[in-house]
Each structure stands twice: as C-alpha cells, then as structure tokens.
Design an enzyme around this catalytic site. Structure first.
Site, PDB file in Angstrom:
ATOM      1  N   ASP A  73       0.936  -1.463   0.059  1.00  0.00           N
ATOM      2  CA  ASP A  73      -0.096   0.005   0.086  1.00  0.00           C
ATOM      3  C   ASP A  73       0.473   1.015   0.015  1.00  0.00           C
ATOM      4  OD1 ASP A  73       0.730  -0.768   2.632  1.00  0.00           O
ATOM      5  OD2 ASP A  73      -0.519   1.004   3.706  1.00  0.00           O
ATOM      6  N   GLU A 127       0.129  -0.791   5.272  1.00  0.00           N
ATOM      7  CA  GLU A 127       1.054  -1.106   6.818  1.00  0.00           C
ATOM      8  C   GLU A 127       0.772   0.277   7.272  1.00  0.00           C
ATOM      9  OE1 GLU A 127       5.253   0.437   7.798  1.00  0.00           O
ATOM     10  OE2 GLU A 127       3.787   1.491   5.913  1.00  0.00           O
TER      11      GLU A 127
END
Length: 353
Positions: A73, A127
C-alpha cells in the site's frame, strides 16, 4: 487485469507497480496481479493469498530461513501517478515507500529458484494506516507458521543502507484544568492553558538519551506535538490537553517507556493514546551477520518505528534494508534512484545465493 513481468528489469517492474494504484485499503488489484504473477512465473514457490496480502515460500530443506517483507500500500496519491522517468530517477507515489523494495523482492522470487536459505516472501496490505488494520497482524493471527524465520528483512527505504531495529513510540495526552470565566473578568477564572506551562517547561528542560546498542546509536526524543484548549475567544478556558510523543530506544520496553514518561510528568493527569515497542538490532544472529557481510555496510540505528518491531516481538531478528530515500516518503516529489534498485537486487542475490 494488470500483468506483472517479474523476470523483467526490476526497474521496469517498479514502474509497473507504481502504475497500479494501491492506496491503503484499496490494494486488491495490485495484490491480484502479484498473486497471479507469482503463481505463473515462480512455480517453485508455495503461494498463499490472505485478504489483500500475498505470501510465497520455498521448501528446500535448508538449515535456515530468511523472510523478505514489503507492504503493497501507499499513502493517498498526490497527482504523482503514473510514474515518470528522469534519467536515473523514477518518480511516482510509492516509488521510495516502498514499491522499489517490493520490485526487488518480487524479481528475486521469480529468478532465484535455488537459494541457499529457504526464503519466505510477504507482500502485505494496510501498513500506512492504523496498526489494527496492518496485514501483518492478520497474517500472524491466521497463518503464524508463515512468519517463522531466522532473519526478517523489511524493504523499507534506507538508501540501501542497513538500519537495525527501530525506536519505540509512545503518545500521551496530559490534561490541565481550570475554571471558566468571562475573559473581561479573568480574575474570576483559572486559565487551564496557563496551567500547562509547567508541562512545557519540563519538556524544554528535558535531556534525551543517546543509547548505543551493538554499535547503533538510538537517539530518544520527548516532544509536545499538539496543544488544544479553549471554547471561545472571550472565555477563560477550563481545560487544556498537551499531546506528547516519546520516541524511545529499544533497550526500554513498553512498560519502562510509560513509567519514564509518568515520572517526567509526575503530578499531572496523563492518558496513553498510542504505544508500540521498539526492536533491538538483533545483529548477533548468524543470518544477520551473513547479510551484513554481503552488503559491506556498517549498520545504523533506525529512527522511527517500522514493522521490524512485529518480528522482534515474535523473537525474529529483523533489519530494514531497501532502495529509496525515507525523507522522500509521502511527498509529492517522491522518487527513487533506480541505481539503488539494481544495487539492492545484486546485494540480496549475493546474500541468498
């Protein structure tokens, strides 16, 4: 559907990853492309999809296992997708944090079928957002056996240096109180913001530690990061909250960090709002020593918190190593020097083979 060529130049692979948007919570398309590519181009690996995380591993019966982990991400796009190239620089959201590291790991997954260590690859989601959504936590709860390793390497951007361990982080809110009054008759009140002055004085007088652990110097810091209080422009405030962040060396555990901050602000109401333990360097582990020898780098302390802490909590030595400048992470100007991608692949290939 996006198709990734894992055997291509990892610089081109990084650009393809960047050109597939994957803002936290919206990684499904990229995770699907990574899964499909691994199943098609790395038949020597066992592959597992869990949520929007993709895991792969060898089963060669080696005497040790190395885990390479990278998050898929990014933070929200800032008009910096698709990627663009300017000489040795590749610009775009996630280039540095951390699709360059992902590209290096994915390329190795497909092109290194016979490593001398067994290898696990973990490409995970969420994350960049609150910790409870982090894909590593979900993997630990549902597939703990996939996180067994003798060394974990996170591809966080380090300018291809080795950053060992990480700081812990503690955030607290310190509340001071007073009594409301009309500001025209302020002597009838007790100003809560003024009553926070001793808090700021203690912060200004605070001397932070420098802690040397295995040759890595961790610098602590205690900082006010927010002050809030007041209800109107003509009211003496009766409440004030000072938010303080403590970045602590990994020789303190979470309990010791809380104890220290409570001692510093003894006499004040204090509430913990966020706490994550740090991670010790773990440089004494045999696999860590081998990796350092392969890089030829002298390790330094990691300033900031990373997911190496999650692995340390599992008893796994963990290091940060990846292409990209951490100072460019989350910026509109984010880019990576493509020569660092090539270097990271070469170093990791030398270590693993």
């Amino acid at each position: 559907m996006t198709r990734l060529d894992l055997t291509a130049d990892p610089i081109d692979l990084c650009a393809a990853l960047v050109d597939t948007p994957s803002v936290s919570g919206d990684e499904a398309v990229l995770a699907g492309a990574v899964e499909a590519a691994l199943r098609e181009q790395a038949p020597h690996l066992e592959v597992l999809r869990t949520g929007d995380a993709v895991l792969a591993r060898t089963h060669l019966g080696r005497g040790s296992r190395v885990l390479l982990a990278g998050h898929l991400d990014t933070v929200p796009i800032a008009d910096n997708v698709p990627s663009r190239r300017d000489g040795h620089l590749l610009h775009g959201c996630g280039t540095s944090d951390m699709k360059a590291g992902d590209a290096a790991f994915l390329h190795l997954a497909a092109t290194l079928p016979e490593p001398r260590h067994d290898v696990t690859f973990v490409f995970y989601d969420c994350e960049e957002v609150e910790a409870e959504r982090n894909g590593l936590g979900r993997i630990e709860r549902g597939h703990r056996d996939w996180l067994v390793a003798d060394l974990a390497i996170l591809g966080e951007p380090t300018n291809v240096g080795v950053e060992a361990g990480c700081q812990g982080t503690l955030r607290v809110e310190i509340t001071t109180t007073g009594r409301r009054a009309h500001s025209a008759r302020s002597w009838l009140g007790d100003n809560a913001i003024h009553n926070a002055t001793p808090v700021l004085q203690r912060l200004a007088a605070y001397t932070a530690r420098d802690v040397d652990i295995d040759g890595c110097v961790y610098r602590e810091g205690l900082q006010a990061v927010r002050i809030s209080g007041g209800v109107a422009g003509n009211v003496v405030p009766d409440a004030c909250v000072v938010t303080v962040n403590f970045r602590f060396a990994p020789d303190r555990d979470a309990e010791a960090a809380q104890k220290h901050v409570r001692e510093v602000f003894d006499g004040f109401e204090l509430a913990v709002t966020d706490l994550s333990a740090g991670a010790l360097p773990g440089l004494g582990a045999p696999a860590a020593r081998e990796f350092l020898a392969a890089t030829g780098e002298r390790p330094s302390a990691k300033y900031g918190w990373t997911d190496v802490s999650r692995f340390a909590a599992l008893g796994i030595p963990a290091l940060n190593y990846g292409p990209g400048d951490p100072n460019l992470a989350h910026t509109r100007e984010e880019h990576v020097d493509t020569r660092q991608i090539t270097e990271a692949v070469d170093v990791l290939r030398r270590f693993l083979s």
